[in-house]
Write a protein that holds these residues in place. Sequence first.
Motif, PDB file in Angstrom:
ATOM      1  N   ILE A 254       0.867  -1.168   0.132  1.00 41.20           N
ATOM      2  CA  ILE A 254       0.143  -0.053  -0.121  1.00 41.20           C
ATOM      3  C   ILE A 254       0.930   1.240   0.078  1.00 41.20           C
ATOM      4  N   SER A 255       0.403   2.062  -0.721  1.00 38.46           N
ATOM      5  CA  SER A 255       1.284   3.481  -0.814  1.00 38.46           C
ATOM      6  C   SER A 255       0.233   4.678  -1.346  1.00 38.46           C
ATOM      7  N   PRO A 256       0.406   5.702  -1.037  1.00 35.96           N
ATOM      8  CA  PRO A 256      -0.485   6.826  -1.644  1.00 35.96           C
ATOM      9  C   PRO A 256       0.260   7.520  -2.847  1.00 35.96           C
ATOM     10  N   ARG A 257       1.439   6.856  -3.249  1.00 38.60           N
ATOM     11  CA  ARG A 257       2.018   7.377  -4.541  1.00 38.60           C
ATOM     12  C   ARG A 257       1.185   6.754  -5.742  1.00 38.60           C
ATOM     13  N   GLN A 258       1.573   7.561  -6.833  1.00 38.79           N
ATOM     14  CA  GLN A 258       1.027   7.080  -8.340  1.00 38.79           C
ATOM     15  C   GLN A 258       1.930   6.221  -8.995  1.00 38.79           C
ATOM     16  N   ALA A 259       1.519   5.030  -9.750  1.00 39.66           N
ATOM     17  CA  ALA A 259       2.194   4.286 -10.503  1.00 39.66           C
ATOM     18  C   ALA A 259       1.869   4.693 -11.930  1.00 39.66           C
ATOM     19  N   LYS A 260       2.874   4.687 -12.810  1.00 39.90           N
ATOM     20  CA  LYS A 260       2.549   4.832 -14.367  1.00 39.90           C
ATOM     21  C   LYS A 260       2.320   3.537 -15.067  1.00 39.90           C
ATOM     22  N   VAL A 261       1.036   3.088 -14.899  1.00 37.47           N
ATOM     23  CA  VAL A 261       0.481   1.751 -15.520  1.00 37.47           C
ATOM     24  C   VAL A 261       0.272   1.906 -17.132  1.00 37.47           C
ATOM     25  N   SER A 262       0.947   0.976 -17.708  1.00 37.13           N
ATOM     26  CA  SER A 262       0.332   0.630 -18.931  1.00 37.13           C
ATOM     27  C   SER A 262      -0.800   0.373 -19.291  1.00 37.13           C
ATOM     28  N   MET A 263      -1.516   1.287 -20.394  1.00 35.85           N
ATOM     29  CA  MET A 263      -2.776   0.970 -20.778  1.00 35.85           C
ATOM     30  C   MET A 263      -2.984   0.042 -21.946  1.00 35.85           C
ATOM     31  N   LYS A 264      -1.638  -0.408 -22.129  1.00 37.52           N
ATOM     32  CA  LYS A 264      -1.543  -1.637 -23.124  1.00 37.52           C
ATOM     33  C   LYS A 264      -1.426  -2.818 -22.801  1.00 37.52           C
ATOM     34  N   ASP A 265      -0.494  -3.023 -21.933  1.00 37.21           N
ATOM     35  CA  ASP A 265      -0.160  -4.248 -21.296  1.00 37.21           C
ATOM     36  C   ASP A 265      -1.386  -5.056 -20.598  1.00 37.21           C
ATOM     37  N   ILE A 266      -2.285  -4.507 -20.075  1.00 42.00           N
ATOM     38  CA  ILE A 266      -3.290  -4.974 -19.155  1.00 42.00           C
ATOM     39  C   ILE A 266      -4.316  -5.608 -20.326  1.00 42.00           C
ATOM     40  N   PRO A 267      -4.754  -4.904 -20.977  1.00 38.94           N
ATOM     41  CA  PRO A 267      -5.643  -5.620 -22.276  1.00 38.94           C
ATOM     42  C   PRO A 267      -5.139  -6.590 -23.091  1.00 38.94           C
ATOM     43  N   TYR A 268      -4.010  -5.985 -23.533  1.00 40.31           N
ATOM     44  CA  TYR A 268      -3.181  -7.170 -24.524  1.00 40.31           C
ATOM     45  C   TYR A 268      -2.819  -8.456 -23.855  1.00 40.31           C
ATOM     46  N   LYS A 269      -2.388  -8.422 -22.814  1.00 41.66           N
ATOM     47  CA  LYS A 269      -2.188  -9.558 -21.882  1.00 41.66           C
ATOM     48  C   LYS A 269      -3.431 -10.333 -21.524  1.00 41.66           C
TER      49      LYS A 269
END
Length: 337
Positions: A254-269
């Motif tokens: 858990i963390s209040p920080r923001q992650a740069k999440v790929s909007m491609k990998d999640i649906p492609y995989k």
Amino acid sequence: MTPPQPVLEPGHALVRVHNVTLCGTDLHIWEDDYPTDLPIIQGHEFSGVVEELAPGGIANTSITVGDRVAVNPVISCGRCRPCRAGRYNVCQDVGCLGCYSNGAFTELVSVPVQKLCPVPDDLPLEIAAMGEPASIAMQAVNRGRPEAGETALVLGSGPIGLLATLYLTDLGVNVVCADTEQHRLDLAVGFGAVDTLLVTPGSEFPDAHQARRLNALTDNYGPQLVIEATGVPSSLENAIRLVASAGRIVQVGISPRQAKVSMKDIPYKELDLMGSRMSLNLIPEGLALLARHPDQARALLTHRFAFADLQQAYRLMQGRTEKIGKILIEMPVRRSA
């Protein structure tokens, strides 16, 4: 803060607190860096002995005076949609003893009898205080739907990551652990890891050699399951990048920080990306896990302090100058007249 005298409500028991262990949340509360109202009596990972039961008895329980117990600190309303769906660990108004209401750093605590978890006869009471973090690790693993023979990557070999590794190994999963500290990875081997990856902050992860090892364990597909137990944004980014197609990721750090999440990998995989918080009363299973692995449980308990030295324990956590697993606080125990 002077502890209030506990009131033995109907359906409750008075528990004399013997042992409390600390976690990162406790440090954040102590530093006033946590969304709770102060002042508060801390302590949510604890064990003790039942001293008194409310008159009239409780149906569907075998708890008696003198029993050694660990306590489930989660408080839920029982009425909201998550509670009605059986997901009371994420109750819309979820609470936790020692985090949002007064907890275990006191002599006696009044808790509902249903929150009491009997400690196995062969498990020391001080180790039983770690039943709560063990339950958190087990909740995260269960969320990931592990299957025997799979390879899982556990990112972070702190107490939750180590306990997740232990449980996954019991389930027949091959576990690879990654951490920035070699001493934690050395512990991970004793908890069942088949390989470990040392992460150098600011450097490529995994490096070429580590990638070959990870590929060899996963037939070049990547791990089917990743448990993210650090709360570091880049670690979640690594999880999404490294997990196999059709894989599962469980975010328990858990963390209040923001992650740069790929909007491609999640649906492609077509990934399953899941959160995990506290547990659905898995403390009895957590106690059983600790009882099955006494050497690992003791290895996790690296420091102990008397309650009078609690501030010193927090300073130790804050300084990060020693190799710390779990810190045990030994409460002053006296019997009622």
